[in-house]
Design a protein around this motif. Structure first.
Motif, short mmCIF file in Angstrom:
data_model
loop_
_atom_site.label_atom_id
_atom_site.label_comp_id
_atom_site.label_asym_id
_atom_site.label_seq_id
_atom_site.Cartn_x
_atom_site.Cartn_y
_atom_site.Cartn_z
N TRP A 28 8.28 28.74 -58.40
CA TRP A 28 9.64 28.55 -59.01
C TRP A 28 9.47 27.61 -59.96
O TRP A 28 10.08 27.91 -61.05
N LEU A 29 9.14 26.38 -59.85
CA LEU A 29 9.14 25.43 -60.99
C LEU A 29 8.10 25.79 -62.09
O LEU A 29 8.31 25.28 -63.23
N THR A 30 7.14 26.53 -61.71
CA THR A 30 6.32 27.08 -62.88
C THR A 30 6.95 27.71 -63.80
O THR A 30 6.70 27.79 -65.26
N VAL A 31 8.00 28.69 -63.55
CA VAL A 31 8.88 29.48 -63.98
C VAL A 31 9.65 28.81 -64.87
O VAL A 31 10.03 28.84 -66.13
N LEU A 32 10.59 27.64 -64.06
CA LEU A 32 11.71 27.27 -64.79
C LEU A 32 11.51 25.81 -65.43
O LEU A 32 12.17 25.44 -65.91
N GLY A 33 10.43 25.32 -65.01
CA GLY A 33 10.28 23.90 -65.55
C GLY A 33 9.84 23.85 -66.96
O GLY A 33 8.46 24.09 -67.24
N GLY B 86 17.11 20.21 -57.71
CA GLY B 86 17.32 18.91 -57.82
C GLY B 86 16.16 18.25 -58.58
O GLY B 86 16.35 17.43 -59.30
N MET B 87 15.10 18.75 -58.52
CA MET B 87 13.87 18.30 -58.97
C MET B 87 13.77 18.79 -60.55
O MET B 87 13.36 17.75 -61.53
N LEU B 88 14.48 19.76 -61.03
CA LEU B 88 14.53 20.30 -62.34
C LEU B 88 15.68 18.98 -63.17
O LEU B 88 15.25 18.70 -64.21
N ALA B 89 16.79 19.05 -62.40
CA ALA B 89 17.85 18.20 -63.05
C ALA B 89 17.27 16.65 -62.97
O ALA B 89 17.36 16.07 -64.08
N LEU B 90 16.60 16.34 -62.15
CA LEU B 90 16.08 14.77 -62.02
C LEU B 90 14.94 14.66 -62.87
O LEU B 90 15.08 13.73 -63.74
N SER B 91 13.86 15.59 -63.13
CA SER B 91 12.94 15.40 -64.19
C SER B 91 13.50 15.47 -65.50
O SER B 91 12.74 14.89 -66.45
N GLN B 92 14.32 16.36 -65.84
CA GLN B 92 14.97 16.51 -67.15
C GLN B 92 15.42 15.25 -67.64
O GLN B 92 15.55 14.72 -68.73
N ASN B 93 16.44 14.66 -66.63
CA ASN B 93 17.03 13.53 -66.88
C ASN B 93 16.20 12.43 -67.40
O ASN B 93 16.22 11.65 -68.25
N ILE B 94 15.06 12.02 -66.08
CA ILE B 94 14.09 10.92 -66.50
C ILE B 94 13.19 11.20 -67.36
O ILE B 94 12.68 10.33 -68.07
N PHE B 95 12.41 12.40 -67.34
CA PHE B 95 11.10 12.37 -68.10
C PHE B 95 11.35 13.49 -69.40
O PHE B 95 10.25 13.69 -70.15
N GLY B 96 12.36 14.27 -69.33
CA GLY B 96 12.64 14.86 -70.35
C GLY B 96 11.91 16.62 -70.09
O GLY B 96 11.85 17.33 -70.95
N GLY B 97 11.43 16.79 -68.77
CA GLY B 97 10.99 18.03 -68.53
C GLY B 97 9.99 17.85 -67.44
O GLY B 97 10.36 16.92 -66.59
N VAL B 98 9.17 18.67 -67.13
CA VAL B 98 8.46 19.17 -65.98
C VAL B 98 6.89 19.00 -66.49
O VAL B 98 6.50 19.58 -67.43
N ASN B 99 5.94 18.28 -65.76
CA ASN B 99 4.53 18.42 -65.54
C ASN B 99 3.84 18.72 -64.40
O ASN B 99 4.70 18.94 -63.28
N GLY B 100 2.68 18.63 -64.08
CA GLY B 100 2.08 18.91 -63.04
C GLY B 100 2.51 17.92 -61.92
O GLY B 100 2.43 18.56 -60.61
N ASP B 101 2.44 16.72 -62.11
CA ASP B 101 2.82 15.70 -61.32
C ASP B 101 4.18 16.20 -60.65
O ASP B 101 4.51 15.99 -59.40
N VAL B 102 5.40 16.47 -61.27
CA VAL B 102 6.60 16.94 -60.76
C VAL B 102 6.39 18.12 -59.95
O VAL B 102 6.95 18.15 -58.83
N VAL B 103 5.84 19.19 -60.20
CA VAL B 103 5.38 20.37 -59.62
C VAL B 103 4.84 19.88 -58.10
O VAL B 103 5.09 20.33 -57.03
N GLY B 104 3.74 18.99 -58.08
CA GLY B 104 3.00 18.54 -56.90
C GLY B 104 3.99 17.84 -56.05
O GLY B 104 3.93 18.10 -54.95
N ALA B 105 4.85 17.09 -56.50
CA ALA B 105 5.98 16.16 -55.92
C ALA B 105 6.96 17.19 -55.23
O ALA B 105 7.23 16.98 -54.06
N ALA B 106 7.21 18.14 -55.98
CA ALA B 106 8.17 19.20 -55.57
C ALA B 106 7.68 19.97 -54.31
O ALA B 106 8.51 20.12 -53.16
N HIS B 107 6.38 20.07 -54.27
CA HIS B 107 5.50 20.81 -53.28
C HIS B 107 5.70 19.90 -52.01
O HIS B 107 6.07 20.43 -50.85
N GLU B 108 5.57 18.56 -52.10
CA GLU B 108 5.44 17.80 -50.97
C GLU B 108 6.82 17.49 -50.26
O GLU B 108 7.13 17.51 -49.09
#
Length: 236
Positions: free
Chosen positions: A143-148, A201-223
């Motif tokens: 899902w994050l791959t599509v939405l992030g 939650g990860m989408l909102a947090l990552s957008q606010n802090i990093f301006g988007g998503v990368n592989g680390d965010v996706v990996g963190a969301a997994h764990e």
């Protein structure tokens, strides 16, 4: 089958011969949950015959980490460094993407692992919980791959470029076999709901802090998804 082999070579440490064309998986990233069934299934088999819930939980978690090569766990550590860093967005991104491991990484790794371990030994049965949690964690990645929206070039931006909105439905459909497990239907349903909450939650947090998503965010969301699902199922 080429897509699945590329997926498993990306997500697992299983010996699968020569490298498959990664683009074959990139065009079908909704297949992520299949890796969850394989990794979680092996972990469930290892934990199945262990009577002690504490030992079964330890073996199950060790198995999923080893079988995944701690690849997504590394993303969680990097995400922790970025999350805990002080300063502007650029400094947080630098903390997340550099090679150093700071206190934020240690804290993130400890908190998520402790929650997962404590919850898993409480949940029953342990083997079914680890399987459901692992499939859910892979669903979160799909899902994050599509939405992030990516904020930099990398594996995530490459996968995101091939992703389509329909992948959200395809990935969710791959979670339906969880209903065949000998647990109440509400259990996998709750797991999918928790997965969706973590992704939002990860989408909102990552957008606010990093301006988007990368592989680390996706990996963190997994764990984080795995731990959150285990926690909720334990509380139930």
């Amino acid at each position: 089958m080429r897509s699945i082999r590329a997926l498993l070579q990306f997500c697992t440490t299983l010996p699968l011969g020569r490298a498959a064309d990664f683009e074959a998986f990139a065009r079908r990233s909704y297949l992520y949950p299949i890796a969850g069934y394989i990794i979680g299934g092996i972990a469930a088999l290892l934990a199945f015959g262990i009577e002690s819930p504490v030992l079964a939980a330890a073996v199950g978690l060790a198995a999923v980490l080893i079988l995944s090569g701690a690849n997504h766990f590394d993303g969680l550590l990097d995400f922790g460094d970025g999350l805990m860093a002080h300063g502007n967005r650029e400094k947080r991104i630098l903390a997340m993407t550099d090679r150093n491991t700071g206190a934020g990484a240690v804290a993130a790794g400890l908190v998520v692992t402790l929650v997962a371990f404590a919850g898993l030994q409480t949940a029953a049965p342990v083997w079914a919980t680890i399987l459901i949690a692992e499939v859910s964690a892979k669903l979160a990645m799909a899902w994050l791959t599509v939405l992030g929206r990516p904020f930099r070039e990398g594996i995530h931006s490459y996968l995101h470029g091939f992703a389509r909105p329909s992948f959200l439905i395809y990935a969710a459909a791959l979670a339906l076999p969880l209903l065949l497990l000998p647990v109440p239907p509400a259990v996998p349903g709750m797991a999918v709901a928790v997965t969706g909450a973590v992704v939002v939650g990860m989408l909102a947090l990552s957008q606010n802090i990093f301006g988007g998503v990368n592989g680390d965010v996706v990996g963190a969301a997994h764990e984080i998804t795995r731990a959150a699902v285990i926690l909720v199922l334990a509380l139930l």
